[in-house]
Enzyme design. Structure first.
Site, PDB file in Angstrom:
ATOM      1  CB  THR A  93      -0.814  -0.040   1.100  1.00 26.43           C
ATOM      2  OG1 THR A  93      -1.738  -0.979   1.319  1.00 26.43           O
ATOM      3  CG2 THR A  93      -1.928   1.288   1.321  1.00 26.43           C
ATOM      4  CE  LYS A 168      -5.151  -0.860   1.625  1.00 31.82           C
ATOM      5  NZ  LYS A 168      -5.217  -1.982   2.393  1.00 31.82           N
ATOM      6  CE  LYS A 243       1.363   2.302   4.153  1.00 32.87           C
ATOM      7  NZ  LYS A 243       1.985   0.980   3.629  1.00 32.87           N
TER       8      LYS A 243
HETATM    9  P1  NAD Z   1       5.661  -6.060   7.610  1.00 37.38           P
HETATM   10  O1  NAD Z   1       6.654  -4.914   8.240  1.00 37.38           O
HETATM   11  O2  NAD Z   1       5.086  -7.186   8.436  1.00 37.38           O
HETATM   12  O3  NAD Z   1       6.599  -6.708   6.299  1.00 37.38           O
HETATM   13  C1  NAD Z   1       7.175  -5.919   5.412  1.00 37.38           C
HETATM   14  C2  NAD Z   1       8.592  -6.598   5.205  1.00 37.38           C
HETATM   15  O4  NAD Z   1       9.420  -6.073   4.115  1.00 37.38           O
HETATM   16  C3  NAD Z   1       9.240  -6.962   6.532  1.00 37.38           C
HETATM   17  O5  NAD Z   1       9.612  -8.391   6.552  1.00 37.38           O
HETATM   18  C4  NAD Z   1      10.449  -6.108   5.968  1.00 37.38           C
HETATM   19  O6  NAD Z   1      11.747  -6.770   6.623  1.00 37.38           O
HETATM   20  C5  NAD Z   1      10.564  -6.305   4.608  1.00 37.38           C
HETATM   21  N1  NAD Z   1      11.476  -4.906   3.945  1.00 37.38           N
HETATM   22  C6  NAD Z   1      11.403  -3.896   4.265  1.00 37.38           C
HETATM   23  N2  NAD Z   1      12.388  -3.226   3.522  1.00 37.38           N
HETATM   24  C7  NAD Z   1      12.903  -4.062   2.503  1.00 37.38           C
HETATM   25  C8  NAD Z   1      13.699  -3.836   1.603  1.00 37.38           C
HETATM   26  N3  NAD Z   1      14.352  -2.591   1.509  1.00 37.38           N
HETATM   27  N4  NAD Z   1      14.149  -5.150   0.933  1.00 37.38           N
HETATM   28  C9  NAD Z   1      13.357  -6.236   1.260  1.00 37.38           C
HETATM   29  N5  NAD Z   1      12.598  -6.403   2.160  1.00 37.38           N
HETATM   30  C10 NAD Z   1      12.516  -5.270   2.876  1.00 37.38           C
HETATM   31  O7  NAD Z   1       4.468  -5.436   6.804  1.00 37.38           O
HETATM   32  P2  NAD Z   1       3.059  -5.952   6.401  1.00 37.38           P
HETATM   33  O8  NAD Z   1       2.016  -5.931   7.513  1.00 37.38           O
HETATM   34  O9  NAD Z   1       3.465  -7.351   5.855  1.00 37.38           O
HETATM   35  O10 NAD Z   1       2.625  -5.245   5.355  1.00 37.38           O
HETATM   36  C11 NAD Z   1       3.061  -4.971   3.953  1.00 37.38           C
HETATM   37  C12 NAD Z   1       2.142  -3.943   3.091  1.00 37.38           C
HETATM   38  O11 NAD Z   1       1.004  -4.694   3.026  1.00 37.38           O
HETATM   39  C13 NAD Z   1       2.214  -2.582   3.776  1.00 37.38           C
HETATM   40  O12 NAD Z   1       2.419  -1.867   2.499  1.00 37.38           O
HETATM   41  C14 NAD Z   1       1.092  -2.442   4.271  1.00 37.38           C
HETATM   42  O13 NAD Z   1       0.290  -1.435   4.239  1.00 37.38           O
HETATM   43  C15 NAD Z   1       0.040  -3.444   3.506  1.00 37.38           C
HETATM   44  N6  NAD Z   1      -1.098  -4.042   4.021  1.00 37.38           N
HETATM   45  C16 NAD Z   1      -1.025  -4.571   5.353  1.00 37.38           C
HETATM   46  C17 NAD Z   1      -2.250  -5.126   5.826  1.00 37.38           C
HETATM   47  C18 NAD Z   1      -2.144  -6.147   7.292  1.00 37.38           C
HETATM   48  O14 NAD Z   1      -3.064  -6.288   7.947  1.00 37.38           O
HETATM   49  N7  NAD Z   1      -0.845  -6.173   7.780  1.00 37.38           N
HETATM   50  C19 NAD Z   1      -3.381  -5.396   5.202  1.00 37.38           C
HETATM   51  C20 NAD Z   1      -3.290  -4.840   3.919  1.00 37.38           C
HETATM   52  C21 NAD Z   1      -2.293  -4.121   3.430  1.00 37.38           C
END
Ligand code: NAD
Length: 290
Positions: A93, A168, A243
């Site tokens: 997102t 979204k 966010k």
């Molecule tokens: P998270 O923090 O659990 O996972 C993100 C991952 O990206 C982490 O494992 C981190 O180590 C990795 N990362 C960060 N920088 C990096 C890089 N430069 N190279 C490689 N890996 C890297 O977050 P999440 O909850 O999985 O959310 C991910 C996305 O999904 C976000 O954009 C969030 O807004 C969206 N989202 C989350 C949810 C939810 O319920 N968690 C729901 C809908 C959308």
């Protein structure tokens, strides 16, 4: 299909596992060794560097925290490194402007890229029941669709580049405002001496009915099972709602859209997060409103 998967956190971990289950060969990269170890346990081939993941890939899928990281990752490690005919799919997102810019830069180098943010949380990512909103060309959608279908129950073409992100944030701005309005209705009903189950029975069949009430009721013991029944643990973290509301406010400022309810929702979720509740479910805002 050989798929590079970048970002194996709360969401990406389950999504990558579902692609493995669908028979794809997953090359996974994440900055976190723990996330990589878990991905390997789920059948991914963990890669120590990003180029190793994208080399030879037919598709690159990313699920990263924010637009700054997505922008940097694609410019540094994907564009010019992945095969020219790989489909690039960012499911993170992020803001509409960054989504459009990265897709445009990828297109300048001959790649097809789509933005494909999701609706649904960690349980839907694990269960393969996400809804994807896809922004990009018809060709890009057609190529991304089979990959996304292995991770979701619905894949919808929202329009051109950035349209998935636009859909979204509009949806989540509506969700934030409607959750707060639903909480307020229950708070007022209680002050007026109404039994809350009775109010639910009436309003869920009257014109106040909405998803925040009938699918995700913020009142414990009322409506179907929801995070309210688990002291607001799990579900969709208030920090993520904030966010998305910040992204919506930035988009409203860019476009001159008048969004007073969204603005107030963003202010209230700012206050909720400042009060230390960012990791609890977003419906827990009812406690602060009280
Ligand atoms: P998270 O923090 O659990 O996972 C993100 C991952 O990206 C982490 O494992 C981190 O180590 C990795 N990362 C960060 N920088 C990096 C890089 N430069 N190279 C490689 N890996 C890297 O977050 P999440 O909850 O999985 O959310 C991910 C996305 O999904 C976000 O954009 C969030 O807004 C969206 N989202 C989350 C949810 C939810 O319920 N968690 C729901 C809908 C959308």
């Amino acid at each position: 299909m050989k798929i590079a998967f970048i970002g194996l956190g709360n969401m990406g971990g389950g999504m990558a596992a579902n692609l493995v289950k669908a028979g794809h060969e997953l090359r996974a990269f994440d900055l976190s060794p723990a996330a990589l170890t878990k991905a390997a346990e789920n059948g991914c081939i963990a890669q120590p560097d990003p180029q190793g993941a994208v080399r030879g890939a037919c598709a690159v899928v990313s699920m990263l925290p924010n637009g700054v990281i997505v922008d940097d990752f694609y410019h540094t490690h994907v564009i010019g490194h992945a095969p020219g005919d790989a489909i690039l799919i960012d499911c993170s997102t992020i803001d509409v402007a960054t989504a459009r810019r990265v897709a445009g830069d990828a297109a300048d180098k001959g790649y097809i890229m789509v933005d494909a943010p999701v609706s649904g949380g960690i349980a839907a990512a694990d269960g393969g029941t996400l809804t994807f909103m896809v922004g990009g060309s018809a060709d890009g959608f057609a190529r991304a669709q089979p990959v996304l279908s292995a991770m979701g129950k619905a894949v919808i073409h929202a329009g051109g580049a950035g349209a998935g992100q636009a859909a979204k944030i509009c949806n989540n701005m509506l969700l934030g405002a409607s959750m707060i309005a639903t909480c307020e209705a229950f708070i007022l009903a209680e002050k007026l001496g109404l039994d809350l189950q009775t109010f639910y029975d009436i309003s869920s069949k009257a014109s106040g009915q909405n998803w925040s009430m009938t699918s995700y009721c913020p009142v414990p013991g009322v409506g179907p099972q929801s995070p309210a029944d688990n002291d607001y643990q799990g579900g969709f973290a208030a920090a993520l709602m904030l966010k998305d509301l910040r992204l919506a406010m930035a988009a409203a400022a860019d476009t001159g859209a008048n969004v007073p309810m969204g603005t107030r929702a963003a202010e209230l979720y700012e206050a909720f997060n400042i009060s230390g509740q960012g990791s609890t479910d977003f419906s827990g805002i009812i406690k602060n409103l009280k």
